[in-house]
Design an enzyme around this catalytic site. Structure first.
Site, PDB file in Angstrom:
ATOM      1  CG  ASP A  77     -16.642 -14.952 -25.408  1.00 47.98           C
ATOM      2  OD1 ASP A  77     -15.732 -14.091 -25.365  1.00 47.98           O
ATOM      3  OD2 ASP A  77     -16.820 -15.947 -24.648  1.00 47.98           O
TER       4      ASP A  77
ATOM      5  CB  THR B  28     -10.553 -12.382 -21.189  1.00 47.77           C
ATOM      6  OG1 THR B  28     -10.132 -12.847 -22.602  1.00 47.77           O
ATOM      7  CG2 THR B  28     -11.372 -13.480 -20.563  1.00 47.77           C
TER       8      THR B  28
ATOM      9  CE1 TYR C  84     -14.358  -8.186  -0.457  1.00 46.38           C
ATOM     10  CE2 TYR C  84     -13.731  -8.069   1.669  1.00 46.38           C
ATOM     11  CZ  TYR C  84     -14.096  -8.886   0.761  1.00 46.38           C
ATOM     12  OH  TYR C  84     -13.983 -10.306   0.882  1.00 46.38           O
TER      13      TYR C  84
ATOM     14  CE  LYS D  93      -8.343 -16.121 -23.817  1.00 44.08           C
ATOM     15  NZ  LYS D  93      -9.770 -15.824 -22.821  1.00 44.08           N
TER      16      LYS D  93
ATOM     17  CD  GLU E 105     -18.402  -6.378  -1.216  1.00 46.36           C
ATOM     18  OE1 GLU E 105     -17.873  -5.059  -0.903  1.00 46.36           O
ATOM     19  OE2 GLU E 105     -18.133  -7.467  -0.427  1.00 46.36           O
TER      20      GLU E 105
ATOM     21  NE  ARG F 291      -5.388 -15.679 -16.088  1.00 43.42           N
ATOM     22  CZ  ARG F 291      -4.862 -16.285 -17.198  1.00 43.42           C
ATOM     23  NH1 ARG F 291      -3.734 -15.845 -17.635  1.00 43.42           N
ATOM     24  NH2 ARG F 291      -5.590 -16.896 -18.060  1.00 43.42           N
TER      25      ARG F 291
HETATM   26  N1  DSN Z   1      -8.646 -20.541 -21.773  1.00 48.20           N
HETATM   27  C1  DSN Z   1      -8.877 -19.674 -22.891  1.00 48.20           C
HETATM   28  C2  DSN Z   1      -8.479 -20.196 -24.032  1.00 48.20           C
HETATM   29  O1  DSN Z   1      -7.240 -20.569 -24.185  1.00 48.20           O
HETATM   30  O2  DSN Z   1      -9.022 -19.914 -25.182  1.00 48.20           O
HETATM   31  C3  DSN Z   1     -10.281 -19.445 -23.122  1.00 48.20           C
HETATM   32  O3  DSN Z   1     -11.211 -19.581 -22.147  1.00 48.20           O
END
Ligand code: DSN
Length: 433
Positions: free
Chosen positions: A200, A227, A53, A230, A55, A236
């Site tokens: 974003d 994120t 943990y 990707k 925090e 993730r």
């Molecule tokens: N789920 C993602 C996507 O496929 O674009 C975005 O949240």
């Protein structure tokens, strides 16, 4: 990858992990938000940092025993700042949805207005789609493309909406838009009304890191969420990057632009999250190091080159693409217009041939979300396994032949498997060690 303990301690789970590794190894992944992490990222994700943990932020924690958690989080923060040219980074958000909510709650009061891209024109659910909690708390208004054949955003309308509604945040970002944005124009509009310019960049962070697409922070944006899994090819997770230096998050600061980094840190914890996932942060640190290499710059260039090739070949074969092509990693294929079949039918058909993509609405789609008029596909994962332009032509030919019922799924499946096995995924098959 070799597993020696799991097959014995929990064979049921092991069989599922192995099954997924076979699916990934033998199938063609075209979902544009998915990718394959390296073995180093997987190893970091599997470390005992999951036990801890932590925090708070490095140096200011609520629990003891933080020698190595402080080191790993500081390393991830410093790598993120260097890679994206940010003054401040928070690497604790558990996902992109959480990261966006943290920025909203850092800057907005309940009822405040946000100007964001229309979901049907490529925006994202977390940009205030009516089904989300954010839409209950804040007032979202929408900008769209001026012309879906070119993909150009209607910046004049965007500016008119901004002047009329005075949003506190203007949000640039998308999950189903195949073109690039004019970030300087967003910043100029935000400056006119004193709004925060928020980007974003979840879909294209890897392409920004590779220097292939423009960096909103360098164009003057105040804050950028992304994120990490990707195009950035990490585990993730998510990050919030911003300009300005954070102060002590234990004290509530005034809502000023200079205090934005501190407001963000406080919104992440204790505002919306509890303990950060330190094993995830360790793996993010590894992915950020990988993303700062010349090899990753080449990867980013290849992702876009492959997407352009795939789009060109699909159009050559008579397919209708939203915006008539792509400038990034993703393609929106109107399957109703191209084949007279909805996106769900095409998704299912291609999956039976070992090709995965996702059904997706096209702009102003008359069909419902579960049976929309199109599919979304892209090249980040296929490029990670080394596929090149000639493979893109072959993949486009398979898609069209399957959709027009000129090829049998079981025949294509064998060819897909052959192509995939010749270009293994980074971690390959899971086996007993
Ligand atoms: N789920 C993602 C996507 O496929 O674009 C975005 O949240």
């Amino acid at each position: 990858m070799k597993y020696s303990v799991l097959p014995i301690s929990d064979p049921e789970v092991y069989e599922m992990v192995k099954g997924e590794s076979i699916r990934e190894s033998e199938g063609l992944e075209l979902i544009p938000s998915e990718n394959y992490v390296s073995e180093a990222v997987l190893e970091a994700l599997g470390t005992l940092f999951t036990n801890k943990y932590a925090e708070g932020t490095p140096g200011r924690r609520y629990y003891g025993g933080q020698t190595y958690t402080d080191q790993i989080e500081s390393l991830a923060i410093n790598r993120a700042k260097a890679l994206f040219g940010a003054d401040h980074a928070n690497v604790q958000p558990l996902s992109g949805a959480a990261a966006n909510l943290c920025v909203y709650s850092a800057w907005l009061d309940v009822g405040d207005t946000v100007l964001a891209m229309d979901l049907g024109h490529g925006g994202h659910l977390t940009h205030g789609a009516p089904v989300t909690f954010a839409a209950k708390a804040f007032n979202f208004i929408r900008y769209k493309m001026k012309d879906i054949h070119t993909g150009e955003i209607d910046y004049d309308h965007l500016e008119a909406l901004a002047l009329e509604h005075k949003p506190k945040i203007i949000l640039a970002g998308f999950s189903a838009y195949p073109r690039d944005l004019d970030y300087k124009r967003f910043v100029a509009i935000a400056e006119k009304i004193g709004a925060v310019a928020m980007a974003d960049m979840a879909h294209i962070a890897g392409l920004i890191a590779a220097g292939v697409l423009a960096n909103p922070l360098k164009a003057g944006f105040h804050v950028m969420t992304t994120t990490t899994h990707k195009t950035l090819r990490g585990p993730r997770g998510a990050m919030i990057l911003s300009r300005g230096i954070a102060g002590n998050p234990l004290k509530a600061p005034e809502k000023t632009l200079a205090n934005l980094p501190t407001l963000i840190d406080r919104a992440v914890f204790p505002g919306l999250q509890g303990g950060p996932h330190m094993h995830q942060i360790a793996a993010i640190a590894v992915a950020l190091k990988e993303a700062s290499t010349p090899a990753f710059q080449q990867y980013g260039a290849d992702v876009v080159a492959n997407a352009k090739q795939l789009a060109a070949r699909l159009m050559e074969k008579g397919c209708e693409l939203v915006t008539n092509g792509t400038s990034n990693h993703l393609i929106m294929l109107n399957t109703m217009a191209s084949f007279g079949k909805n996106g769900a039918e095409i998704q299912e058909l291609l999956e039976s041939a070992g090709i995965t993509l996702n059904k997706n609405a096209v702009p102003d789609d008359p069909l419902p979300p579960f049976k929309p008029s199109g599919v979304r596909l892209g090249t980040p994962a296929a490029t990670s396994r080394g596929l090149k332009a000639a493979h893109m032509d072959q993949i486009a030919d398979w898609i069209v032949a399957l959709a027009r019922q000129e090829a049998a799924p079981e025949d294509v499946r064998k060819l897909v498997r052959q192509m995939c096995l010749a270009h293994p995924t980074p971690s390959g098959l899971v086996e007993r060690g």
